[in-house]
Design a protein around this motif. Structure first.
Motif, PDB file in Angstrom:
ATOM      1  N   THR A 185      24.962  70.748  17.228  1.00  0.00           N
ATOM      2  CA  THR A 185      25.229  72.185  17.080  1.00  0.00           C
ATOM      3  C   THR A 185      24.048  72.900  16.451  1.00  0.00           C
ATOM      4  O   THR A 185      23.658  73.996  16.891  1.00  0.00           O
ATOM      5  N   LEU A 186      23.463  72.307  15.443  1.00  0.00           N
ATOM      6  CA  LEU A 186      22.300  72.908  14.786  1.00  0.00           C
ATOM      7  C   LEU A 186      21.135  73.052  15.758  1.00  0.00           C
ATOM      8  O   LEU A 186      20.463  74.091  15.790  1.00  0.00           O
ATOM      9  N   VAL A 187      20.907  72.041  16.591  1.00  0.00           N
ATOM     10  CA  VAL A 187      19.825  72.102  17.583  1.00  0.00           C
ATOM     11  C   VAL A 187      20.078  73.230  18.582  1.00  0.00           C
ATOM     12  O   VAL A 187      19.174  74.010  18.913  1.00  0.00           O
ATOM     13  N   VAL A 188      21.308  73.344  19.079  1.00  0.00           N
ATOM     14  CA  VAL A 188      21.624  74.411  20.035  1.00  0.00           C
ATOM     15  C   VAL A 188      21.437  75.783  19.389  1.00  0.00           C
ATOM     16  O   VAL A 188      20.927  76.721  20.012  1.00  0.00           O
ATOM     17  N   GLY A 189      21.842  75.924  18.125  1.00  0.00           N
ATOM     18  CA  GLY A 189      21.634  77.194  17.426  1.00  0.00           C
ATOM     19  C   GLY A 189      20.175  77.576  17.356  1.00  0.00           C
ATOM     20  O   GLY A 189      19.805  78.739  17.591  1.00  0.00           O
ATOM     21  N   VAL A 190      19.305  76.606  17.053  1.00  0.00           N
ATOM     22  CA  VAL A 190      17.859  76.876  16.988  1.00  0.00           C
ATOM     23  C   VAL A 190      17.326  77.258  18.363  1.00  0.00           C
ATOM     24  O   VAL A 190      16.475  78.154  18.493  1.00  0.00           O
ATOM     25  N   VAL A 191      17.811  76.606  19.419  1.00  0.00           N
ATOM     26  CA  VAL A 191      17.371  76.932  20.787  1.00  0.00           C
ATOM     27  C   VAL A 191      17.736  78.373  21.135  1.00  0.00           C
ATOM     28  O   VAL A 191      16.917  79.118  21.699  1.00  0.00           O
ATOM     29  N   LEU A 192      18.953  78.802  20.823  1.00  0.00           N
ATOM     30  CA  LEU A 192      19.350  80.182  21.122  1.00  0.00           C
ATOM     31  C   LEU A 192      18.530  81.187  20.317  1.00  0.00           C
ATOM     32  O   LEU A 192      18.145  82.238  20.850  1.00  0.00           O
ATOM     33  N   ILE A 193      18.246  80.882  19.049  1.00  0.00           N
ATOM     34  CA  ILE A 193      17.422  81.781  18.250  1.00  0.00           C
ATOM     35  C   ILE A 193      16.034  81.910  18.865  1.00  0.00           C
ATOM     36  O   ILE A 193      15.463  83.020  18.936  1.00  0.00           O
ATOM     37  N   ALA A 194      15.472  80.785  19.348  1.00  0.00           N
ATOM     38  CA  ALA A 194      14.156  80.829  19.991  1.00  0.00           C
ATOM     39  C   ALA A 194      14.204  81.675  21.264  1.00  0.00           C
ATOM     40  O   ALA A 194      13.268  82.448  21.554  1.00  0.00           O
ATOM     41  N   TYR A 195      15.291  81.558  22.034  1.00  0.00           N
ATOM     42  CA  TYR A 195      15.419  82.364  23.258  1.00  0.00           C
ATOM     43  C   TYR A 195      15.539  83.843  22.922  1.00  0.00           C
ATOM     44  O   TYR A 195      14.886  84.691  23.547  1.00  0.00           O
ATOM     45  N   PHE A 196      16.354  84.180  21.941  1.00  0.00           N
ATOM     46  CA  PHE A 196      16.507  85.577  21.557  1.00  0.00           C
ATOM     47  C   PHE A 196      15.189  86.156  21.045  1.00  0.00           C
ATOM     48  O   PHE A 196      14.908  87.342  21.213  1.00  0.00           O
ATOM     49  N   ARG A 197      14.361  85.303  20.445  1.00  0.00           N
ATOM     50  CA  ARG A 197      13.081  85.756  19.916  1.00  0.00           C
ATOM     51  C   ARG A 197      12.139  86.200  21.036  1.00  0.00           C
ATOM     52  O   ARG A 197      11.277  87.056  20.832  1.00  0.00           O
ATOM     53  N   THR A 198      12.296  85.610  22.234  1.00  0.00           N
ATOM     54  CA  THR A 198      11.465  86.041  23.368  1.00  0.00           C
ATOM     55  C   THR A 198      11.841  87.432  23.845  1.00  0.00           C
ATOM     56  O   THR A 198      11.064  88.081  24.557  1.00  0.00           O
ATOM     57  N   GLN A 199      13.030  87.902  23.479  1.00  0.00           N
ATOM     58  CA  GLN A 199      13.490  89.219  23.894  1.00  0.00           C
ATOM     59  C   GLN A 199      13.268  90.271  22.819  1.00  0.00           C
ATOM     60  O   GLN A 199      13.004  91.437  23.120  1.00  0.00           O
ATOM     61  N   GLU A 200      13.421  89.888  21.573  1.00  0.00           N
ATOM     62  CA  GLU A 200      13.237  90.823  20.466  1.00  0.00           C
ATOM     63  C   GLU A 200      12.887  90.054  19.201  1.00  0.00           C
ATOM     64  O   GLU A 200      13.647  89.194  18.752  1.00  0.00           O
ATOM     65  N   ARG A 201      11.729  90.352  18.634  1.00  0.00           N
ATOM     66  CA  ARG A 201      11.297  89.682  17.415  1.00  0.00           C
ATOM     67  C   ARG A 201      11.924  90.357  16.193  1.00  0.00           C
ATOM     68  O   ARG A 201      12.402  91.481  16.260  1.00  0.00           O
ATOM     69  N   ASN A 202      11.889  89.626  15.109  1.00  0.00           N
ATOM     70  CA  ASN A 202      12.319  90.181  13.818  1.00  0.00           C
ATOM     71  C   ASN A 202      13.783  90.607  13.794  1.00  0.00           C
ATOM     72  O   ASN A 202      14.127  91.639  13.209  1.00  0.00           O
ATOM     73  N   LEU A 203      14.646  89.838  14.456  1.00  0.00           N
ATOM     74  CA  LEU A 203      16.078  90.102  14.312  1.00  0.00           C
ATOM     75  C   LEU A 203      16.472  89.789  12.864  1.00  0.00           C
ATOM     76  O   LEU A 203      15.986  88.816  12.273  1.00  0.00           O
ATOM     77  N   PRO A 204      17.360  90.573  12.275  1.00  0.00           N
ATOM     78  CA  PRO A 204      17.640  90.465  10.833  1.00  0.00           C
ATOM     79  C   PRO A 204      18.597  89.325  10.493  1.00  0.00           C
ATOM     80  O   PRO A 204      19.694  89.541   9.945  1.00  0.00           O
ATOM     81  N   TYR A 205      18.188  88.091  10.774  1.00  0.00           N
ATOM     82  CA  TYR A 205      19.074  86.953  10.556  1.00  0.00           C
ATOM     83  C   TYR A 205      19.464  86.794   9.089  1.00  0.00           C
ATOM     84  O   TYR A 205      20.628  86.529   8.769  1.00  0.00           O
ATOM     85  N   LEU A 206      18.497  86.919   8.183  1.00  0.00           N
ATOM     86  CA  LEU A 206      18.792  86.689   6.770  1.00  0.00           C
ATOM     87  C   LEU A 206      19.745  87.751   6.220  1.00  0.00           C
ATOM     88  O   LEU A 206      20.697  87.434   5.496  1.00  0.00           O
ATOM     89  N   ARG A 207      19.499  89.019   6.561  1.00  0.00           N
ATOM     90  CA  ARG A 207      20.391  90.075   6.083  1.00  0.00           C
ATOM     91  C   ARG A 207      21.791  89.906   6.656  1.00  0.00           C
ATOM     92  O   ARG A 207      22.796  90.082   5.963  1.00  0.00           O
ATOM     93  N   ALA A 208      21.852  89.566   7.959  1.00  0.00           N
ATOM     94  CA  ALA A 208      23.159  89.377   8.595  1.00  0.00           C
ATOM     95  C   ALA A 208      23.887  88.176   7.988  1.00  0.00           C
ATOM     96  O   ALA A 208      25.099  88.231   7.739  1.00  0.00           O
ATOM     97  N   ALA A 209      23.142  87.073   7.729  1.00  0.00           N
ATOM     98  CA  ALA A 209      23.769  85.891   7.145  1.00  0.00           C
ATOM     99  C   ALA A 209      24.282  86.183   5.734  1.00  0.00           C
ATOM    100  O   ALA A 209      25.369  85.731   5.342  1.00  0.00           O
ATOM    101  N   ALA A 210      23.500  86.956   4.967  1.00  0.00           N
ATOM    102  CA  ALA A 210      23.934  87.305   3.611  1.00  0.00           C
ATOM    103  C   ALA A 210      25.185  88.176   3.643  1.00  0.00           C
ATOM    104  O   ALA A 210      26.113  87.982   2.839  1.00  0.00           O
TER     105      ALA A 210
END
Length: 494
Positions: A185-210
């Motif tokens: 699951t952790l590997v798949v999560g990292v893969v999706l984050i990498a894919y989303f990064r190709t579409q838009e950089r600097n998504l606010p993951y840390l703020r959203a996670a907090a």
């Protein structure tokens, strides 16, 4: 809407791993009961306690449905999907590390709190990025991962536990499924984050996670407080589950009080509420069979744990056919001017009939395992095909800018069924020494869902495909759109 098929595939992977993580608990606790190990070794009501453990996971999962969707509308649906999958991977691995009943329950609740942000944002992103004429198909293809994940967890749990026996001994063998699937699951999560990064950089993951973490901290404290108070008061496990549902309903009341005006199109729409209430039965059925199907087959057919898991997998595996087929059929029905609603009602009714037949076969005694497999497959095929139809109908009704909130509220209400189903069904099994009452209760709830769907007013096909129609008439059928008269010709110049 370019590359929407790539998005479908990656989100399907997300569904696969998150569904496997949550479905693991059922076969694992069944194995614990059979082998009298860990925290299920000494209880006199093992099925009720195991059901409560499953229900408390969904109590956590329920409490972040609406906040997760609301935060997705705020921070971006891709952001919340990435946060949810990474969270779920880490928490699932921790499930295989901790020791003791209370800590296991707490970490499963925490896993549910993280996974709760996935559904509303996944459904919203599919609705946003998929061409309208393929919306149901997209919903169905992506959520096929749910069936794949539950199938993987059901079929391979015995093998993973056997692997765990060689690594941790019999007492700790149950840890291996959580450890391995958590890593995946952790590997798949990292893969999706990498894919989303190709579409838009600097998504606010840390703020959203907090922000999600703040909601989750309150949710974890509330769920565990209800558990401790109920346990200290000597309440039966089923009543603790009922109190967890009351906690979720309190959250709904808070949402109405604080966001009533901002989210009026979602919170005050009677058609959305009819779908939401029907989904209590949908989620009840999903997690009744996903959690207890191995035990049901083992009891009815007197088969081994491994063989029962293979037969029970017909229930989960049917989604691999049902989800995409249902989505495709619903899109064709919209193009034909029929709409999704008639298919939703028909498929729900067929599922109810086949579930009753499944129960009657078990009541008759000494059933064929292949007959059980066939009935499970048939009922589950109609059940799974109905879901993308109903979810697309919800997306059609809700305002696009509030899809996250709409899907979040839908799953928040629907998860009432998921919280109660494992616990109530387990308690019925302990009380009656059979699964008969639990199966027929499930069928009755599905019949009630079919009735609720009858009163939903869906939008006209002309609206969905770019026309100027509105809602269906009071019968729920699409009104025919009158032909538009051509504009008058300009008068000839003199």
């Amino acid at each position: 809407m370019r590359n929407y098929r790539t998005l479908w595939f990656l989100l399907m992977l997300g569904w696969t791993v998150s569904a496997a993580d949550r479905a693991l608990t059922g076969p694992v606790v069944t194995w614990m009961i059979d082998n009298k190990v860990a925290f299920l070794a000494d209880t006199d009501k093992p099925y009720a306690l195991a059901g409560l453990i499953g229900g408390l996971f969904f109590a956590g999962y329920m409490l972040t449905q609406f906040p997760g969707g609301y935060l997705g509308d705020k921070y971006g649906h891709r952001t919340m999907i990435g946060v949810s999958l990474v969270w779920a991977g880490i928490a699932t691995m921790l499930s295989g590390v901790i020791t003791g009943l209370t800590m296991f329950i707490a970490i499963r609740v925490l896993t549910g709190l993280g996974e709760g942000a996935f559904f509303s944002n996944d459904r919203s992103l599919v609705a946003e990025r998929t061409p309208p004429e393929k919306r149901s198909l997209g919903m169905g293809v992506v959520i096929t991962g749910l069936a794949l994940g539950i199938t993987i967890a059901t079929v391979f749990a015995p093998d993973l536990i056997d692997l765990g026996t060689s690594a941790f001994g019999t007492e700790g063998a149950w840890r291996m499924p959580f450890l391995l699937l958590g890593v995946v699951t952790l590997v798949v999560g990292v893969v999706l984050i990498a894919y989303f990064r190709t579409q838009e950089r600097n998504l606010p993951y840390l703020r959203a996670a907090a922000h999600l973490g703040a909601y989750a901290a309150v949710g974890l404290a509330a769920v565990m407080a209800v558990y401790f108070v109920g346990d200290a008061a000597g309440l039966a496990d089923i009543w603790i589950a009922v109190l967890e549902v009351a906690l979720a309903l309190t959250l709904v009341a808070v949402v109405f009080a604080r966001k009533g005006e901002e989210l009026r199109p979602v919170l005050h729409n009677r058609d959305l509420w009819l779908i939401n209430l029907a989904f209590i039965a949908v989620l009840w059925n999903l997690w009744f069979f996903s959690f207890w199907s191995v035990s049901i087959v083992a009891d009815a057919a007197h088969s081994s744990f491994g063989r029962s898991a293979l037969i029970a997998a017909f229930n989960a595996g049917a989604g691999i056919l049902g989800f995409p087929a249902g989505g495709w059929l619903a899109d064709r029905a919209v193009k034909a001017g029929i709409g999704r609603k008639p298919l939703v009602i028909a498929f729900t009714a067929m599922q109810c009939v086949l579930t009753i037949a499944f129960g009657l076969v078990i009541v008759a005694g000494d059933p064929s395992v292949w007959l059980l497999a066939g009935l499970l497959f048939g009922a589950s095929t109609f059940f799974n095909a109905m879901q993308p139809m109903a979810q697309a109908m919800l997306a059609d009704i809700a305002p696009p800018e509030q899809h996250g909130a709409a899907f979040g509220m839908n799953n928040l209400i629907g998860e009432i069924g998921a919280v109660l189903s494992p616990a109530v069904s387990g308690a019925l099994r302990d009380a009656t020494d059979s699964w008969n009452a639990a199966i027929f209760l499930d069928a009755g709830l599905i019949a009630a869902a079919a009735l609720l769907f009858c009163f939903v007013r869906e939008k006209r096909s002309s609206t969905l495909l770019g026309g100027d129609g509105g809602e269906a008439d009071r019968t729920g059928r699409f009104a025919k759109t009158a032909p538009v008269a051509p504009p008058p010709r300009p008068a000839a110049r003199s």
